[in-house]
Design a protein around this motif. Structure first.
Motif, PDB file in Angstrom:
ATOM      1  N   ASN A 115       0.768  75.327  26.479  1.00 57.04           N
ATOM      2  CA  ASN A 115      -0.333  74.433  26.729  1.00 57.04           C
ATOM      3  C   ASN A 115       0.225  73.151  26.409  1.00 57.04           C
ATOM      4  OD1 ASN A 115      -3.091  75.136  27.586  1.00 57.04           O
ATOM      5  ND2 ASN A 115      -2.990  76.655  25.919  1.00 57.04           N
ATOM      6  N   ILE A 126       2.441  72.090  29.767  1.00 55.33           N
ATOM      7  CA  ILE A 126       1.724  71.683  30.816  1.00 55.33           C
ATOM      8  C   ILE A 126       0.859  70.561  30.768  1.00 55.33           C
ATOM      9  CG2 ILE A 126       1.699  74.357  31.617  1.00 55.33           C
ATOM     10  CD1 ILE A 126      -1.146  74.623  30.831  1.00 55.33           C
ATOM     11  N   GLN A 127       0.617  70.062  29.531  1.00 59.80           N
ATOM     12  CA  GLN A 127      -0.250  68.686  29.323  1.00 59.80           C
ATOM     13  C   GLN A 127       0.716  67.691  29.456  1.00 59.80           C
ATOM     14  OE1 GLN A 127      -3.036  69.572  26.161  1.00 59.80           O
ATOM     15  NE2 GLN A 127      -3.538  71.577  27.253  1.00 59.80           N
ATOM     16  N   CYS A 187      -0.406  81.870  28.997  1.00 65.12           N
ATOM     17  CA  CYS A 187      -1.760  81.218  28.084  1.00 65.12           C
ATOM     18  C   CYS A 187      -2.708  81.069  28.856  1.00 65.12           C
ATOM     19  CB  CYS A 187      -1.065  79.675  27.745  1.00 65.12           C
ATOM     20  SG  CYS A 187      -1.148  78.376  29.093  1.00 65.12           S
ATOM     21  N   ASP A 244      -5.357  78.256  29.625  1.00 68.48           N
ATOM     22  CA  ASP A 244      -5.445  76.458  29.854  1.00 68.48           C
ATOM     23  C   ASP A 244      -6.866  76.095  29.296  1.00 68.48           C
ATOM     24  OD1 ASP A 244      -7.167  76.658  31.990  1.00 68.48           O
ATOM     25  OD2 ASP A 244      -5.451  76.029  33.281  1.00 68.48           O
ATOM     26  N   TYR A 282       1.988  72.908  37.645  1.00 71.72           N
ATOM     27  CA  TYR A 282       0.512  73.438  37.029  1.00 71.72           C
ATOM     28  C   TYR A 282      -0.459  72.534  37.824  1.00 71.72           C
ATOM     29  CZ  TYR A 282      -3.008  73.340  33.844  1.00 71.72           C
ATOM     30  OH  TYR A 282      -4.315  73.475  33.319  1.00 71.72           O
TER      31      TYR A 282
END
Length: 525
Positions: free
Chosen positions: A152, A155-156, A225, A227, A285
């Motif tokens: 997480n 991807i952020q 995960c 999201d 993503y």
């Protein structure tokens, strides 16, 4: 803890066993042997934690015995007892890491002190080992959560130095490495036919995750995960190039079919093109999320495979505005330094990517206004007090950044003032309670219960605000009142003690003398 005493003089061994109180130094069991060979036999049956052995014994001497013990039981600690004549000879024991040398005749106190020290060191090592094993068990138990959190973060857009990221991937046993070729599978579940209530969806998400993990277990290296939008995300490691796009598409179609059959849910499955990890991760993503959003509300399930080339768009967002931790959450948590860092990050991105763009400056302005309005209202204040009720006229990014920082400083200062007033109020409540209950047995727990706070917090706040502990304050108050009461000849000393909460007058006299240097009676006289 187990102790083995070895000496060829049987009466000495029995005397040491019987006359010394071993329990008080942590020894639960005492064993004995009268030769080196017999000692090894005892160790084979039940290994001791500590061995005390004489140097000179027939057959196998003490140093040879310690050498054998260290070969088979390296964690056993050995103490060597020696006479004056053998002292130099006993130095050979250094090679076997003998813990202590004790010179005959050994006093009981000296022997107990040595064993106590050794037992303490062993216990400390055991505690360290237990703590390590516990931490390893906790890591293993929480491994799925830590893996998901790491994904997480990535991807952020929260970047990691390459070396540090490699360490984390290895630690969490993630089957993806820096530079590996990966593809993403993003899955969104929809209950179009309303088979379930909204409260069922988290459990269903868990079920879907398990179903897909089982399907991937056969021949795929994956990492997953959930999201922040509730989508399931799977990274598929395609290194070496053994997995084709068509295989992934067939897999996605199978996922859709199996979940639909077992759970009666529709799946939207988005397949990304491949890229190099971790550089491609955030972009792939975001493309998957954008595609899923475009298809939200479509009835039925489907699989979408994204093209290798992204569709170019003319407008982009100021990403720090929307990447966790969000500014409103930082304000709410009182994390002022991180909030300042967030503001710097927002304006730095505007200058580096969109300098001169009024469109994006407006985006920043409304996001900041929203965060400040949320915080002001959450704390029971009015917008008019901060001039937030009407749009501001700001000429540029510099002026807006100055306004935002000034607003942040003001909010922090007001919160700090409120906290100080709150602490002062707490101290006043504590002092009033102590004064009212002085004749009682006033405890920290009773005070904490009265103000509905944890004792440790109460103690820290009081010390910070007054400069003295609650115990010191209570003693000072009692001594001041003792002086006042002793001046009144109507009260006997034991009556004064009772009025101050001392059940034992003798203890009161002792405390009074320690405080003033004289007894209560001497003070009165």
């Amino acid at each position: 803890m187990k102790l083995l005493i070895v000496d060829d003089e049987e009466h000495l061994v029995e005397s040491m066993k019987a006359s010394i109180c071993w329990k008080k130094v942590g020894i639960d069991k005492i064993m004995s042997a009268y030769s080196g060979k017999q000692a090894l036999g005892v160790m084979e049956q039940e290994a001791a934690d500590i061995v005390i052995t004489d140097v000179r014994m027939p057959g196998m001497n003490g140093i040879e015995l310690i050498g054998e013990i260290k070969k088979k039981w390296p964690d056993t600690v050995c103490l060597l007892v020696t006479g004056h004549a053998e002292f130099e000879y006993a130095q050979e024991g250094l090679r076997h890491k003998v813990s202590h040398y004790l010179l005959k005749p050994v006093k009981d106190e000296e022997l107990l002190a040595a064993v106590k020290q050794v037992a303490g060191e062993i216990q400390a090592e055991q505690e360290k080992l237990r703590a390590y094993l516990h931490s390893q068990a906790m890591v293993h138990r929480n491994m799925p959560v830590m893996r998901a959190n790491l994904l997480n973060n990535l991807i952020q857009g929260r970047g990691w130095p390459e070396g540090k990221l490699s360490e984390q991937l290895l630690l969490y046993e993630i089957p993806v490495g820096v530079g590996d070729r990966i593809s993403l599978i993003l899955i969104r579940a929809e209950d179009h036919h309303q088979h379930y209530s909204s409260s069922d969806m988290p459990i269903l998400g868990y079920a879907i995750h398990n179903i897909i993990e089982e399907m991937l277990a056969d021949g795929y290296k994956s990492w997953s995960c959930e999201d922040i939008y509730g989508n399931l995300l799977f990274i598929i490691n395609r290194t070496p190039d053994l997995i084709t796009d068509q295989q992934l598409e067939n897999l996605a179609d199978k996922m859709r079919h199996v979940v639909g059959q077992l759970l009666h849910l529709s799946l939207a499955v988005i397949l990304s093109p491949s890229g190099s990890f971790p550089g491609c991760l955030e972009e792939l993503y975001q493309r998957c999320v954008a595609t899923a959003r475009l298809h939200t509300g479509y009835e039925g399930d489907f699989v979408v495979r994204l093209s290798a080339e992204p569709v170019k768009t003319s407008v982009h967002i100021i990403s720090p505005l929307y990447s966790p931790p969000l500014l409103p959450h930082l304000l709410e948590a009182g994390n002022w330094e991180a909030a300042r860092g967030k503001l710097h990050e927002i304006f730095a991105e505007w200058r580096s990517k969109y300098n001169g763009s009024g469109e994006h400056l407006t985006e920043i302005y409304y996001a900041l206004i929203s965060a400040f309005v949320y915080f002001v209202h959450k704390n029971g204040r009015l917008l008019a007090d901060y001039r937030l009720q009407d749009p501001l006229t700001l000429k540029g990014a510099g002026e807006m950044e100055y306004w935002a920082m000034e607003m942040l400083d003001r909010l922090q200062e007001e919160v700090r003032t409120e906290q100080s007033e709150s602490r002062h109020s707490l101290v006043t409540q504590i002092q009033q309670y102590v004064q009212l209950h002085l004749p009682d047995d006033v405890s920290l727990q009773a005070i904490a219960d009265h103000v509905y706070l944890h004792p440790t917090h109460v103690s820290k706040v009081f010390k910070r605000e007054t400069g003295e502990t609650i115990s010191e304050y209570l003693l000072r108050l009692r001594m001041e009142k003792a002086v006042f009461l002793l001046k009144d000849s109507r009260y006997k000393v034991y009556e004064v003690a009772g009025r101050l909460g001392y059940k034992n007058p003798t203890y009161f006299i002792k405390v009074f003398k320690e405080h003033f240097g004289v007894t209560p009676q001497e003070f009165r006289d």
